[in-house]
Enzyme design. Structure first.
Site, PDB file in Angstrom:
ATOM      1  N   GLU A   1       0.846  -1.197   0.000  1.00 17.32           N
ATOM      2  CA  GLU A   1       0.000   0.000   0.000  1.00 17.32           C
ATOM      3  C   GLU A   1       0.883   1.250   0.000  1.00 17.32           C
ATOM      4  O   GLU A   1       0.841   2.058   0.914  1.00 17.32           O
ATOM      5  CB  GLU A   1      -0.987  -0.020   1.171  1.00 17.32           C
ATOM      6  CG  GLU A   1      -0.348  -0.299   2.502  1.00 17.32           C
ATOM      7  CD  GLU A   1      -1.354  -0.421   3.650  1.00 17.32           C
ATOM      8  OE1 GLU A   1      -2.503  -0.804   3.405  1.00 17.32           O
ATOM      9  OE2 GLU A   1      -0.962  -0.125   4.781  1.00 17.32           O
TER      10      GLU A   1
ATOM     11  N   ARG B   1       3.628   7.346  -1.424  1.00 14.74           N
ATOM     12  CA  ARG B   1       4.682   8.286  -1.796  1.00 14.74           C
ATOM     13  C   ARG B   1       5.406   7.919  -3.086  1.00 14.74           C
ATOM     14  O   ARG B   1       5.573   8.744  -3.981  1.00 14.74           O
ATOM     15  CB  ARG B   1       5.704   8.340  -0.655  1.00 14.74           C
ATOM     16  CG  ARG B   1       6.783   9.401  -0.812  1.00 14.74           C
ATOM     17  CD  ARG B   1       7.818   9.287   0.308  1.00 14.74           C
ATOM     18  NE  ARG B   1       7.177   9.105   1.582  1.00 14.74           N
ATOM     19  CZ  ARG B   1       6.761  10.081   2.379  1.00 14.74           C
ATOM     20  NH1 ARG B   1       6.962  11.327   2.034  1.00 14.74           N
ATOM     21  NH2 ARG B   1       6.157   9.815   3.526  1.00 14.74           N
TER      22      ARG B   1
ATOM     23  N   CYS C   1       1.492  33.975   8.157  1.00 17.40           N
ATOM     24  CA  CYS C   1       2.053  34.646   9.327  1.00 17.40           C
ATOM     25  C   CYS C   1       2.560  33.587  10.293  1.00 17.40           C
ATOM     26  O   CYS C   1       2.038  33.422  11.408  1.00 17.40           O
ATOM     27  CB  CYS C   1       1.002  35.535   9.969  1.00 17.40           C
ATOM     28  SG  CYS C   1       0.403  36.778   8.835  1.00 17.40           S
TER      29      CYS C   1
HETATM   30  C1  LIG Z   1       0.510   6.593   5.024  1.00 17.63           C
HETATM   31  C2  LIG Z   1       0.237   5.152   4.897  1.00 17.63           C
HETATM   32  C3  LIG Z   1       0.610   4.461   3.748  1.00 17.63           C
HETATM   33  C4  LIG Z   1       1.386   5.098   2.628  1.00 17.63           C
HETATM   34  O1  LIG Z   1       2.636   5.491   3.024  1.00 17.63           O
HETATM   35  P1  LIG Z   1       3.684   6.023   1.921  1.00 17.63           P
HETATM   36  O2  LIG Z   1       4.835   6.490   2.744  1.00 17.63           O
HETATM   37  O3  LIG Z   1       3.004   7.124   1.206  1.00 17.63           O
HETATM   38  O4  LIG Z   1       4.010   4.881   1.043  1.00 17.63           O
HETATM   39  C5  LIG Z   1       0.275   3.134   3.647  1.00 17.63           C
HETATM   40  N1  LIG Z   1      -0.393   2.506   4.632  1.00 17.63           N
HETATM   41  C6  LIG Z   1      -0.772   3.132   5.756  1.00 17.63           C
HETATM   42  C7  LIG Z   1      -1.514   2.377   6.775  1.00 17.63           C
HETATM   43  C8  LIG Z   1      -0.467   4.474   5.931  1.00 17.63           C
HETATM   44  O5  LIG Z   1      -0.837   5.085   7.046  1.00 17.63           O
END
Ligand SMILES: *Cc1c(COP(=O)(O)O)cnc(C)c1O
Length: 418
Positions: free
Chosen positions: A270, A273, A339
């Site tokens: 999942e 980024r 600000c």
């Molecule tokens: C934020 C998050 C991701 C994605 O993280 P990346 O650093 O964007 O790959 C995946 N799984 C969970 C549970 C997250 O909180």
């Protein structure tokens, strides 16, 4: 750091129609990158990436990723609804939430999403408020068994997930309640650039799965090894070698699971980024140059458009179209207009000499960029544009207006308010 795909003159033309600041995403690069990830795990027939929607919750981007075979990882009602609106089927929606309201479990069940529980106490909560689905997944927090990384911190201090013992108890409870299908999840890194970290995570999970199977007799359908693959924000960093990660995990998979009941385990990820981050840029214009105790470049964007530098002290590379070949003779703080003195995109950054009107491109803003936007100080969220494969530009989200900002206020009620 990925080069910006447009020339200064192309950019100036776009700005005729879409004024700065805006975020712009490169469809072609996103698709190629998605294919690279799928290819690295093609050895695993059930491999599935669930794009972490919070990174870039735009239905146009999600639709592109859906076409590349990705699902969506959600943790809120809005993210579930977005996934539904782009037409993702339930088995392509992973609901990895924490501190979850019951309405979201109900929605996840209605969509047939894969529910990933954050805590053992959520088993009865889910059962009473939404019902237990046929397939349930738990989020594992390895605590001191796994070293942390800089953004997410030490696992034992993170709020997420089950302890090891709670996993054994939890799956037993699911079994007793008649749940038939099982998954397991972990997410212990954020913006991690070391490929070995992900291989080690998979290794830990395969051992754990084997133990759970030996103890409880349950077979796992999938392991979700989370997101957290980093991107090279700094010019001297290198991207994670996805092939190496894929191959490394394949070897351990074969040796540890090959001849077990879990031989058909699907690998899920999942990532957010690394999927869109390097292929999105924040484009802004210089409003003012200021020379006091330091030199400041004031942009027409602010941390409401990209808050990572202010929030984490994160580095985002900055380039100046049309001045790429000039020497970086100046040292600037590059600021926004809030600000708030931490409203800076860069501190003491070496750049070519700038002047009002120059265009400035802030790199790697394609994930956790626009989506973290806010309206503090009456700042409005910017537009999002898509550079399509044929070179055309499509607005995929308009900029906010003052009417949007005031939409939750009732000025008629104010008239009669004494
Ligand atoms: C934020 C998050 C991701 C994605 O993280 P990346 O650093 O964007 O790959 C995946 N799984 C969970 C549970 C997250 O909180």
């Amino acid at each position: 750091m990925n080069p910006f795909p447009l020339s200064k003159s192309q950019l100036e033309e776009i700005i005729q129609t879409y004024p700065t600041p805006f975020h712009i995403y490169d469809e072609k690069a996103i698709r190629l990158n998605a294919r690279r990830l799928n290819k690295a795990f093609a050895w695993n027939p059930g491999f599935q990436e669930f794009f972490a929607v919070k990174a870039a919750p735009n239905p146009f981007l999600m639709k592109i990723l859906k076409e590349e075979g990705f699902g969506a990882d959600c943790s809120s009602m809005a993210e579930l609804v977005l996934s539904q609106r782009v037409g993702l089927p339930g088995d392509k929606i992973m609901f990895t939430s924490n501190d979850t309201p019951s309405s979201e479990f109900v929605k996840a069940n209605q969509l047939g999403a894969i529910v990933n529980l954050d805590d053992v106490s959520h088993i009865p909560f889910l059962e009473q408020n939404a019902g237990l689905p046929e397939l349930v997944c738990f989020r594992y927090n390895p605590g001191p068994l796994k070293g942390g990384n800089s953004i997410i911190g030490k696992p034992e201090e993170a709020k997420y997930g089950f302890t090891r013992q709670q996993l054994f108890d939890g799956y037993k409870r699911l079994l007793d309640k008649g749940v038939k299908r099982f998954g397991i999840h972990t997410m212990v890194a954020s913006n991690e650039l070391n490929p070995q970290y992900f291989i080690d995570t998979a290794d830990i999970m395969f051992d754990l799965i084997n133990e759970l199977t030996a103890k409880l007799g349950i077979v796992f359908e999938f392991v979700n090894i989370g997101g957290g693959i980093g991107i090279p924000y700094r010019p001297d960093q290198t991207a994670v070698d996805l092939e190496l990660v894929g191959k490394g995990i394949e070897e351990i998979y074969k040796s540890k699971l090959g001849s077990t009941l879990n031989a058909n385990l699907k690998i899920y990820m999942e990532c957010g980024r690394m999927i869109t981050g390097p292929y999105g840029w924040l484009v802004s214009r210089v409003l003012h140059i200021k020379d006091t105790y330091k030199k400041y470049v004031g942009l027409d964007a602010c941390m409401a458009n990209l808050m990572r530098p202010a929030l984490y002290g994160a580095y985002h590379h900055i380039t100046v179209p049309g001045k790429d070949d000039l020497p970086c003779t100046e040292t600037y703080d590059v600021t926004g207009s809030l600000c708030e003195n931490n409203d800076k995109f860069a501190i003491d950054r070496q750049l070519p000499a700038l002047e009002p009107g120059d265009l400035v491109v802030i790199h790697d803003a394609g994930a956790h960029g626009h989506s973290m936007g806010f309206q503090y100080n009456g700042k409005l969220r910017s537009a999002e544009l898509l550079l399509r494969e044929d070179g055309s530009i499509v607005p995929i989200r308009r900029a906010e207006t003052l009417d949007d900002y005031f939409a939750t206020l009732d000025f008629d009620a104010l008239e009669s308010f004494k």
